[in-house]
Write a protein that holds these residues in place. Structure first.
Motif, PDB file in Angstrom:
ATOM      1  N   LYS A  24       0.819  -1.010  -0.087  1.00 19.25           N
ATOM      2  CA  LYS A  24      -0.091  -0.111   0.042  1.00 19.25           C
ATOM      3  C   LYS A  24       0.873   1.270  -0.092  1.00 19.25           C
ATOM      4  O   LYS A  24       1.928   1.125   0.498  1.00 19.25           O
ATOM      5  CB  LYS A  24      -0.946  -0.005   1.495  1.00 19.25           C
ATOM      6  N   LEU A  25       0.515   2.266  -0.697  1.00 15.67           N
ATOM      7  CA  LEU A  25       1.038   3.467  -0.622  1.00 15.67           C
ATOM      8  C   LEU A  25       0.198   4.678   0.096  1.00 15.67           C
ATOM      9  O   LEU A  25      -0.977   4.341   0.309  1.00 15.67           O
ATOM     10  CB  LEU A  25       1.212   4.000  -2.282  1.00 15.67           C
ATOM     11  N   VAL A  26       0.781   5.487   0.585  1.00 15.14           N
ATOM     12  CA  VAL A  26       0.384   6.738   1.266  1.00 15.14           C
ATOM     13  C   VAL A  26       0.724   8.125   0.263  1.00 15.14           C
ATOM     14  O   VAL A  26       1.942   8.238   0.433  1.00 15.14           O
ATOM     15  CB  VAL A  26       0.628   7.022   2.602  1.00 15.14           C
ATOM     16  N   ALA A  27      -0.413   8.483   0.044  1.00 13.94           N
ATOM     17  CA  ALA A  27      -0.279   9.976  -0.819  1.00 13.94           C
ATOM     18  C   ALA A  27      -0.714  10.958  -0.183  1.00 13.94           C
ATOM     19  O   ALA A  27      -1.818  11.027   0.440  1.00 13.94           O
ATOM     20  CB  ALA A  27      -1.111   9.825  -2.184  1.00 13.94           C
ATOM     21  N   ARG A  28      -0.026  12.069   0.058  1.00 14.68           N
ATOM     22  CA  ARG A  28      -0.208  13.437   0.611  1.00 14.68           C
ATOM     23  C   ARG A  28      -0.482  14.256  -0.509  1.00 14.68           C
ATOM     24  O   ARG A  28       0.306  14.601  -1.150  1.00 14.68           O
ATOM     25  CB  ARG A  28       0.603  13.826   1.583  1.00 14.68           C
ATOM     26  N   ILE A  29      -1.742  14.793  -0.387  1.00 15.17           N
ATOM     27  CA  ILE A  29      -2.016  15.931  -1.418  1.00 15.17           C
ATOM     28  C   ILE A  29      -2.749  17.054  -0.779  1.00 15.17           C
ATOM     29  O   ILE A  29      -3.394  16.884   0.156  1.00 15.17           O
ATOM     30  CB  ILE A  29      -3.281  15.120  -2.440  1.00 15.17           C
ATOM     31  N   LYS A  30      -2.251  18.252  -1.486  1.00 14.86           N
ATOM     32  CA  LYS A  30      -2.890  19.486  -0.948  1.00 14.86           C
ATOM     33  C   LYS A  30      -4.163  19.852  -1.975  1.00 14.86           C
ATOM     34  O   LYS A  30      -3.680  19.855  -3.098  1.00 14.86           O
ATOM     35  CB  LYS A  30      -1.769  20.623  -0.935  1.00 14.86           C
ATOM     36  N   ILE A  31      -5.432  20.018  -1.411  1.00 11.64           N
ATOM     37  CA  ILE A  31      -6.377  20.364  -2.475  1.00 11.64           C
ATOM     38  C   ILE A  31      -6.757  21.742  -1.947  1.00 11.64           C
ATOM     39  O   ILE A  31      -7.062  22.013  -0.987  1.00 11.64           O
ATOM     40  CB  ILE A  31      -7.412  19.410  -2.089  1.00 11.64           C
ATOM     41  N   LEU A  32      -6.767  22.391  -3.115  1.00 10.57           N
ATOM     42  CA  LEU A  32      -7.163  23.935  -3.032  1.00 10.57           C
ATOM     43  C   LEU A  32      -8.726  23.971  -3.535  1.00 10.57           C
ATOM     44  O   LEU A  32      -9.054  23.272  -4.601  1.00 10.57           O
ATOM     45  CB  LEU A  32      -6.463  24.748  -4.032  1.00 10.57           C
ATOM     46  N   PRO A  33      -9.383  24.719  -2.932  1.00  8.53           N
ATOM     47  CA  PRO A  33     -10.947  24.804  -3.374  1.00  8.53           C
ATOM     48  C   PRO A  33     -11.208  25.714  -4.499  1.00  8.53           C
ATOM     49  O   PRO A  33     -10.147  26.572  -5.001  1.00  8.53           O
ATOM     50  CB  PRO A  33     -11.649  25.644  -1.929  1.00  8.53           C
ATOM     51  N   SER A  34     -12.187  25.461  -5.184  1.00  5.65           N
ATOM     52  CA  SER A  34     -12.568  26.021  -6.485  1.00  5.65           C
ATOM     53  C   SER A  34     -12.785  27.654  -6.254  1.00  5.65           C
ATOM     54  O   SER A  34     -12.662  28.469  -7.138  1.00  5.65           O
ATOM     55  CB  SER A  34     -13.511  25.518  -7.286  1.00  5.65           C
ATOM     56  N   GLU A  35     -13.228  28.049  -5.131  1.00 10.03           N
ATOM     57  CA  GLU A  35     -13.708  29.403  -4.758  1.00 10.03           C
ATOM     58  C   GLU A  35     -13.263  29.766  -3.330  1.00 10.03           C
ATOM     59  O   GLU A  35     -13.072  28.678  -2.438  1.00 10.03           O
ATOM     60  CB  GLU A  35     -15.221  29.701  -4.813  1.00 10.03           C
ATOM     61  N   ALA A  36     -12.888  30.783  -2.981  1.00  8.15           N
ATOM     62  CA  ALA A  36     -12.686  31.222  -1.578  1.00  8.15           C
ATOM     63  C   ALA A  36     -13.884  30.913  -0.306  1.00  8.15           C
ATOM     64  O   ALA A  36     -13.320  30.586   0.539  1.00  8.15           O
ATOM     65  CB  ALA A  36     -12.353  32.870  -1.570  1.00  8.15           C
ATOM     66  N   GLU A  37     -14.909  30.739  -0.928  1.00  6.81           N
ATOM     67  CA  GLU A  37     -15.959  30.528   0.028  1.00  6.81           C
ATOM     68  C   GLU A  37     -16.250  28.930   0.485  1.00  6.81           C
ATOM     69  O   GLU A  37     -16.802  28.893   1.189  1.00  6.81           O
ATOM     70  CB  GLU A  37     -17.339  31.348  -0.656  1.00  6.81           C
ATOM     71  N   VAL A  38     -15.514  28.288  -0.354  1.00  2.00           N
ATOM     72  CA  VAL A  38     -15.493  26.786  -0.147  1.00  2.00           C
ATOM     73  C   VAL A  38     -14.874  26.179   1.003  1.00  2.00           C
ATOM     74  O   VAL A  38     -13.779  26.757   1.119  1.00  2.00           O
ATOM     75  CB  VAL A  38     -15.115  25.991  -1.274  1.00  2.00           C
ATOM     76  N   LYS A  39     -15.572  25.752   2.062  1.00  2.00           N
ATOM     77  CA  LYS A  39     -14.656  25.352   3.322  1.00  2.00           C
ATOM     78  C   LYS A  39     -14.054  23.847   2.847  1.00  2.00           C
ATOM     79  O   LYS A  39     -14.860  23.036   2.227  1.00  2.00           O
ATOM     80  CB  LYS A  39     -15.863  25.218   4.483  1.00  2.00           C
ATOM     81  N   PRO A  40     -12.952  23.750   3.660  1.00  2.00           N
ATOM     82  CA  PRO A  40     -12.305  22.518   3.521  1.00  2.00           C
ATOM     83  C   PRO A  40     -13.096  21.333   3.816  1.00  2.00           C
ATOM     84  O   PRO A  40     -13.150  20.079   3.257  1.00  2.00           O
ATOM     85  CB  PRO A  40     -11.154  22.642   4.202  1.00  2.00           C
ATOM     86  N   GLN A  41     -14.130  21.414   5.257  1.00  2.00           N
ATOM     87  CA  GLN A  41     -14.890  20.377   5.536  1.00  2.00           C
ATOM     88  C   GLN A  41     -15.878  20.037   4.531  1.00  2.00           C
ATOM     89  O   GLN A  41     -16.252  18.597   4.152  1.00  2.00           O
ATOM     90  CB  GLN A  41     -15.621  20.692   6.698  1.00  2.00           C
ATOM     91  N   ALA A  42     -16.334  20.669   3.339  1.00  2.00           N
ATOM     92  CA  ALA A  42     -17.190  20.567   2.406  1.00  2.00           C
ATOM     93  C   ALA A  42     -16.608  19.678   1.402  1.00  2.00           C
ATOM     94  O   ALA A  42     -17.268  18.617   0.778  1.00  2.00           O
ATOM     95  CB  ALA A  42     -17.832  21.577   1.771  1.00  2.00           C
ATOM     96  N   ILE A  43     -15.311  19.752   1.347  1.00  2.00           N
ATOM     97  CA  ILE A  43     -14.531  19.034   0.248  1.00  2.00           C
ATOM     98  C   ILE A  43     -14.384  17.666   0.728  1.00  2.00           C
ATOM     99  O   ILE A  43     -14.401  16.686   0.189  1.00  2.00           O
ATOM    100  CB  ILE A  43     -13.089  19.518  -0.080  1.00  2.00           C
ATOM    101  N   VAL A  44     -13.994  17.467   2.412  1.00  2.00           N
ATOM    102  CA  VAL A  44     -13.941  16.223   2.870  1.00  2.00           C
ATOM    103  C   VAL A  44     -15.281  15.463   2.603  1.00  2.00           C
ATOM    104  O   VAL A  44     -15.143  13.927   2.290  1.00  2.00           O
ATOM    105  CB  VAL A  44     -13.688  16.453   4.348  1.00  2.00           C
ATOM    106  N   GLY A  45     -16.203  16.021   2.774  1.00  2.00           N
ATOM    107  CA  GLY A  45     -17.693  15.209   2.547  1.00  2.00           C
ATOM    108  C   GLY A  45     -17.715  14.589   1.274  1.00  2.00           C
ATOM    109  O   GLY A  45     -18.174  13.620   1.039  1.00  2.00           O
ATOM    110  N   SER A  46     -17.358  15.471   0.404  1.00  2.00           N
ATOM    111  CA  SER A  46     -17.348  15.032  -1.151  1.00  2.00           C
ATOM    112  C   SER A  46     -16.360  13.877  -1.731  1.00  2.00           C
ATOM    113  O   SER A  46     -16.497  12.839  -2.246  1.00  2.00           O
ATOM    114  CB  SER A  46     -17.120  16.229  -2.066  1.00  2.00           C
ATOM    115  N   LEU A  47     -14.980  13.974  -1.162  1.00  2.00           N
ATOM    116  CA  LEU A  47     -14.067  13.007  -0.979  1.00  2.00           C
ATOM    117  C   LEU A  47     -14.521  11.646  -0.680  1.00  2.00           C
ATOM    118  O   LEU A  47     -14.182  10.812  -1.527  1.00  2.00           O
ATOM    119  CB  LEU A  47     -12.650  13.615  -0.337  1.00  2.00           C
ATOM    120  N   THR A  48     -15.115  11.709   0.403  1.00  2.00           N
ATOM    121  CA  THR A  48     -15.555  10.314   0.957  1.00  2.00           C
ATOM    122  C   THR A  48     -16.491   9.525   0.336  1.00  2.00           C
ATOM    123  O   THR A  48     -16.568   8.548   0.272  1.00  2.00           O
ATOM    124  CB  THR A  48     -15.770  10.482   2.784  1.00  2.00           C
TER     125      THR A  48
END
Length: 93
Positions: free
Chosen positions: A3-27
């Motif tokens: 198994k590999l572990v990849a660390r990725i920095k994810i930038l939101p599409s707009e300034a108003e997008v909260k990182p927690q919203a991205i977490v929900g979509s990722l899962t």
């Protein structure tokens, strides 16, 4: 299989997008053989925050591309940056 572990920095599409919203979509959008094992917010500037997440994936051809594509498909995601990829440690008893 390794198994590999990849660390990725994810930038939101707009300034108003909260990182927690991205977490929900990722899962819900990750392929079944991949998993997000950790995540943290990283301040960028002027209140903008990036999401830094660790993902596990199989060490086989095409898996990293599949992970990148599944993240980029999310509408809340602007850009991604691969920070690090390494083998997952094995815990010995």
């Amino acid at each position: 299989m390794t198994k590999l572990v990849a660390r990725i920095k994810i930038l939101p599409s707009e300034a108003e997008v909260k990182p927690q919203a991205i977490v929900g979509s990722l899962t819900t959008n990750l392929p079944s053989n991949m998993q997000m094992i950790a995540h943290a917010e990283e301040p960028i500037a002027f209140g903008l925050k990036a999401l830094v997440a660790d993902f596990t994936l199989e060490d086989s051809e095409g898996q990293m591309d599949l992970l990148e594509d599944s993240i980029k498909k999310i509408k809340l995601v602007g850009e991604i940056e691969i920070i690090n990829v390494s083998r997952q440690s094995v815990k010995m008893k």
